[in-house]
Design an enzyme around this catalytic site. Structure first.
Site, short mmCIF file in Angstrom:
data_model
loop_
_atom_site.label_atom_id
_atom_site.label_comp_id
_atom_site.label_asym_id
_atom_site.label_seq_id
_atom_site.Cartn_x
_atom_site.Cartn_y
_atom_site.Cartn_z
CE LYS A 1 -2.54 -1.15 4.45
NZ LYS A 1 -2.84 -1.53 5.25
CB THR B 1 -6.21 8.78 6.41
OG1 THR B 1 -5.18 9.18 7.72
CG2 THR B 1 -5.46 9.70 5.31
N GLY C 1 -8.04 4.76 10.01
CA GLY C 1 -9.09 2.98 9.28
C GLY C 1 -9.08 2.74 7.69
CB THR C 2 -7.34 4.03 4.60
OG1 THR C 2 -6.49 4.21 5.03
CG2 THR C 2 -8.11 5.63 4.86
N GLY C 3 -6.39 0.90 6.26
CA GLY C 3 -6.33 -0.24 6.22
C GLY C 3 -6.90 -0.85 6.31
CB CYS C 4 -9.72 -0.99 9.21
SG CYS C 4 -8.32 -1.37 10.84
#
Ligand code: ATP
Ligand code: HMH
Length: 480
Positions: free
Chosen positions: A179, A211, A213-216
């Site tokens: 990412k 941004t 929580g974008t990964g979750c």
């Protein structure tokens, strides 16, 4: 792996974020956004908001095992997404359960540090997490997590990140989603990396602080789409388009004063409605367009070559004015991401002009037809009205009509078809996605204006669709 019409049953094994932007709360919202059935086994409770984590409470690992066992005793699980695990005990509980149940899709987001900078994994648990990652079908580290997992300094360029992804893929013998969210610059690239190949999935950076929580959200969305039958790269492309809109829409949420959450529900809220309505209102006009001899002849390939050439000669004139209109729309766009979309569209129109000159038309310069002149003045008037929403409505039929025709033409055999490359241009997935995005942007614009302006948007759209009909009807008949 495809679940046909049944929504995939997706389990998130993750920590709780009571502010709702990350952790299982984000997972459940993302799974629902992609039409899955979401479940959540909670590893840890965090006390956190958009500024950071103030406390973490981990129930005994046995209690996580009890949750997981209750689920697999009763429910078939189509995909698992794993997030915050916090400690070696919890990691080992998850590993034992995965070994026993072997779910068909396992996505591991190796959560170590929150967007706020707070640690979510004990440093002593890093090796155990790398070991667990070997059981995942996809691992989704951000650049910091990637560096920890390959024991190298954090990548500062995209090419170093891809290289590190490659080494991690080899080390774990699995697929890595690298990412680029933490890079700086206008791009936000991601890539699907296996020990043998790298597939880049490009993206534009959205300018926002929201941004959290974008990964979750990304990892649970991609698990859901994989369980719905998409490949990893296709799933990633879909999720990235959704993520860009979720980041853009985040400014309307006003949740907290730190790094706020993305808007998982943006598609449910309103987008798509105005543009779809405008399209449906033009249904009979679209039918008349598809029935024109020129349009049906293009599809079957029976169209006379001179008629097609005359149409293209007018289309070049049209595209020149149209590209200027798109540049003006970009100028008045409400935010940088939207501006980038219209600029890219303007560049695509210019590329098509160059291609037509080079490959089809040569230097011949035919007089613009009445319909070409009138259609362009209509577009320019919409721009000059000063209403971004109206200008977008006026250009929208160029996207929706050609995407609709392209999709109809997909079924046509390309063997010896004289216009195959032209039909392909509009039927390809990228153009269909662009048209859908243009519709979403128009719908977002419609939400920000009053009812009177919305009526003017609909009028501008319908007038353009009418010009599209005249363009196909009149240009092939121009004197040679
Ligand atoms: N500003 C942005 N604009 C566009 N896409 C972004 C942006 N920030 C992150 N992304 C995308 O969001 C996804 C998550 O990436 P990121 O690298 O931020 O993960 P992360 O650090 O694990 O997230 P988290 O904030 O939950 O810890 C990726 O697809 C990334 O490209
Ligand atoms: C519970 C939880 N999981 C993951 C993250 C990573 O964003 C977070 N902030 N909180």
């Amino acid at each position: 792996m495809s679940t046909a019409n049944r929504p995939p049953r997706v389990l998130a094994i993750a920590g709780s974020d009571p502010s709702g932007g990350a952790g299982i709360q984000a997972d459940l919202k993302s799974i629902a956004a992609f039409q899955g059935y979401g479940m959540a086994a909670i590893t840890t409770l965090t006390a956190q908001n958009t500024h950071g984590v103030t406390a973490v409470h981990a129930p005994p690992a046995d209690f996580l095992t009890a949750q997981l066992t209750a689920l697999d005793a009763d429910i078939t699980i189509d995909a698992v997404k794993i997030g915050m695990l916090h400690s070696v005990d919890i990691i080992m509980a998850v590993e034992a359960w995965l070994a026993r149940v072997a779910p068909p899709v396992v996505v591991l987001d190796p959560v170590m540090v929150a967007t706020s900078g707070d640690r979510l994994l004990d440093a002593s648990a890093e090796d155990a997490l790398v070991h667990l990652a070997q059981r995942a079908h996809l691992v989704t580290p951000n650049l910091d997590e990637l560096a920890v997992m390959v024991r190298e300094p954090v990548a500062t360029t995209w090419s170093t990140a891809r290289e590190q992804g490659r080494r991690l893929a080899e080390l774990l013998d699995t697929t890595i989603l690298v990412k680029g969210g933490h890079l700086v610059g206008a791009a936000a690239p991601d890539a699907i990396v296996t020990p043998h190949a790298v597939i880049d999935v490009p993206g534009q950076r959205v300018t926002t602080r929201n941004t959290h929580g974008t990964g979750c959200s990304l990892s649970s969305a991609i698990a859901t789409l994989r369980a719905s039958g998409l490949s990893w790269p296709d799933a990633l492309a879909e999720v990235k388009a959704w993520m860009a809109d979720a980041l853009t829409a985040s400014s309307l949420l006003q949740v907290g004063s730190g790094h706020g959450p993305i808007d998982h529900a943006h598609r449910m809220r309103s987008t798509g409605e105005w543009a779809r309505g405008a399209w449906v209102d033009c249904a009979s006009l679209v039918t008349r367009i598809t029935e024109l001899p020129f349009v049906s002849g293009l599809g079957t390939g029976s169209l006379d070559g001179d008629a097609f050439r005359r149409y293209l000669a007018q289309d070049v004139h049209y595209l020149e004015g149209y590209a200027e209109v798109l540049a003006a729309i970009a100028e008045s766009a409400p935010d940088p991401t939207t501006r980038a979309f219209w600029l890219a569209s303007c560049e695509a129109a210019q590329a098509e002009i160059n291609r037509l000159h080079a490959q089809v038309l040569g230097d011949a310069d035919e007089t613009p037809a009445a319909v070409t002149v009138e259609y362009l003045s209509h577009l320019r008037r919409a721009v000059e009205s000063g209403s971004y929403a109206r200008a977008v409505s006026a250009v929208l039929p160029c996207y929706t009509l050609y995407s609709d025709l392209g999709v109809r033409w997909r079924a046509v055999s390309r063997d010896n078809h004289p216009y195959a490359s032209w039909l392909d241009l509009y039927g390809e997935a990228a153009f269909v996605r662009t048209a859908a995005q243009a519709e979403r942007l128009a719908s977002v614009a419609a939400d920000s204006v009053d009812r009177a302006e919305r009526l003017l948007m609909s009028a501008a759209y319908r007038t353009s669709m009418h010009f599209e009909w005249r363009f196909f009807a009149e240009t092939p008949l121009m004197p040679a």
